[in-house]
Design a protein around this motif. Structure first.
Motif, PDB file in Angstrom:
ATOM      1  N   PHE A  72      19.738 -25.325 -42.130  1.00  0.00           N
ATOM      2  CA  PHE A  72      19.731 -24.368 -41.717  1.00  0.00           C
ATOM      3  C   PHE A  72      21.084 -24.349 -41.389  1.00  0.00           C
ATOM      4  O   PHE A  72      22.255 -24.589 -41.505  1.00  0.00           O
ATOM      5  CB  PHE A  72      19.448 -25.225 -40.620  1.00  0.00           C
ATOM      6  CG  PHE A  72      17.871 -25.575 -40.455  1.00  0.00           C
ATOM      7  CD1 PHE A  72      16.792 -24.119 -40.325  1.00  0.00           C
ATOM      8  CD2 PHE A  72      17.302 -27.008 -40.737  1.00  0.00           C
ATOM      9  CE1 PHE A  72      15.143 -24.888 -39.778  1.00  0.00           C
ATOM     10  CE2 PHE A  72      15.888 -27.068 -41.064  1.00  0.00           C
ATOM     11  CZ  PHE A  72      14.960 -26.301 -40.760  1.00  0.00           C
ATOM     12  N   THR A 100      23.708 -21.406 -38.066  1.00  0.00           N
ATOM     13  CA  THR A 100      23.169 -20.298 -37.668  1.00  0.00           C
ATOM     14  C   THR A 100      23.671 -19.251 -38.133  1.00  0.00           C
ATOM     15  O   THR A 100      24.480 -18.818 -39.231  1.00  0.00           O
ATOM     16  CB  THR A 100      25.055 -21.032 -36.247  1.00  0.00           C
ATOM     17  OG1 THR A 100      25.821 -20.982 -37.363  1.00  0.00           O
ATOM     18  CG2 THR A 100      24.271 -21.870 -35.877  1.00  0.00           C
ATOM     19  N   THR A 101      23.985 -17.739 -36.741  1.00  0.00           N
ATOM     20  CA  THR A 101      23.930 -16.227 -37.492  1.00  0.00           C
ATOM     21  C   THR A 101      25.274 -15.751 -36.254  1.00  0.00           C
ATOM     22  O   THR A 101      25.004 -16.207 -34.720  1.00  0.00           O
ATOM     23  CB  THR A 101      22.998 -15.769 -37.502  1.00  0.00           C
ATOM     24  OG1 THR A 101      22.185 -15.609 -36.327  1.00  0.00           O
ATOM     25  CG2 THR A 101      21.651 -16.767 -38.488  1.00  0.00           C
ATOM     26  N   GLY A 148      21.403 -16.489 -33.624  1.00  0.00           N
ATOM     27  CA  GLY A 148      20.392 -17.552 -33.984  1.00  0.00           C
ATOM     28  C   GLY A 148      20.866 -18.591 -34.953  1.00  0.00           C
ATOM     29  O   GLY A 148      21.887 -18.597 -35.114  1.00  0.00           O
ATOM     30  N   GLU A 188      18.460 -19.789 -38.524  1.00  0.00           N
ATOM     31  CA  GLU A 188      18.142 -19.071 -40.164  1.00  0.00           C
ATOM     32  C   GLU A 188      18.204 -20.742 -40.473  1.00  0.00           C
ATOM     33  O   GLU A 188      19.129 -20.786 -41.528  1.00  0.00           O
ATOM     34  CB  GLU A 188      17.820 -17.999 -40.401  1.00  0.00           C
ATOM     35  CG  GLU A 188      18.351 -16.735 -39.888  1.00  0.00           C
ATOM     36  CD  GLU A 188      18.812 -15.785 -40.007  1.00  0.00           C
ATOM     37  OE1 GLU A 188      18.652 -15.321 -41.271  1.00  0.00           O
ATOM     38  OE2 GLU A 188      17.953 -14.340 -38.991  1.00  0.00           O
ATOM     39  N   SER A 212      13.075 -18.574 -38.161  1.00  0.00           N
ATOM     40  CA  SER A 212      14.490 -17.940 -37.765  1.00  0.00           C
ATOM     41  C   SER A 212      14.335 -17.789 -36.191  1.00  0.00           C
ATOM     42  O   SER A 212      13.159 -17.484 -35.333  1.00  0.00           O
ATOM     43  CB  SER A 212      13.851 -16.256 -37.872  1.00  0.00           C
ATOM     44  OG  SER A 212      15.372 -15.426 -37.697  1.00  0.00           O
ATOM     45  N   ASP A 256      11.316 -25.511 -31.049  1.00  0.00           N
ATOM     46  CA  ASP A 256      11.559 -25.356 -32.209  1.00  0.00           C
ATOM     47  C   ASP A 256      12.428 -26.336 -32.477  1.00  0.00           C
ATOM     48  O   ASP A 256      11.921 -26.077 -33.827  1.00  0.00           O
ATOM     49  CB  ASP A 256      12.342 -23.841 -32.321  1.00  0.00           C
ATOM     50  CG  ASP A 256      12.187 -22.658 -31.862  1.00  0.00           C
ATOM     51  OD1 ASP A 256      11.433 -22.261 -31.760  1.00  0.00           O
ATOM     52  OD2 ASP A 256      12.921 -21.712 -30.970  1.00  0.00           O
TER      53      ASP A 256
END
Length: 169
Positions: A5, A7-8, A12, A14, A19, A151
């Protein structure tokens, strides 16, 4: 069950077809080698998920391939840079500064320990950088990455030994 995974920049997280919304450090993002205790920044890097701590009085053991450890009321994490157990779990009460893991709020009901500053531990280079549950408003953390409980349960179900959380700006 090795998952990855990342981070964006849009707040976020992903990976593995998901997402998700996430919270990060109030100090933004910082290169791992510049991370300092108390700066509130999330350390940029690729971190292995080591084990999952969970509150057995509030939820069942999360389904995951990662090692799980039920939290106890006396669990803490040392954040005193000069202490020999800096960035390690401790039993409370403890004589040095430490963070209580058994909290009144729900953000530590599930904690994923990341391998940031763990081998070797460097004094004052950041402690207790976890992947944990977000507050309902996704308020900034003290340097951790946080997501909603539902999540987190979805993410953990995909994880096993070697699973990664990459913190990227």
């Amino acid at each position: 069950m090795t998952a990855r995974f990342k981070t964006t920049s849009r707040g976020g997280l992903e990976g593995e077809g998901l997402s998700l919304m996430c919270a990060h450090g109030k100090g933004g993002f910082i290169a791992a080698e510049q991370k300092r205790e108390g700066d509130g920044a999330s350390p940029i890097g690729v971190w292995t998920m080591k084990r999952v701590f969970w509150r057995p009085d509030r939820l069942s053991r999360p389904i995951t391939g990662l090692p799980t450890v039920p939290l106890r009321e006396h669990d803490g994490w040392c954040d005193e840079a000069a202490d020999p157990l800096y960035n390690r779990p401790v039993r409370l009460p403890y004589p040095a500064s430490c963070e209580r893991l058994w909290r009144d709020d729900a953000i530590y009901d599930i904690i994923v320990e990341l391998d940031h500053n763990s081998a070797p531990v460097v004094p004052a280079a950041g402690s207790a950088i976890f992947f944990h549950l977000a507050r309902p408003d996704y308020a900034d953390t003290q340097g951790c990455i946080a997501i909603a409980k539902t999540d987190m349960l979805d993410v953990l179900a995909l994880c096993g030994p070697g699973s990664i959380l990459e913190i990227a700006a």
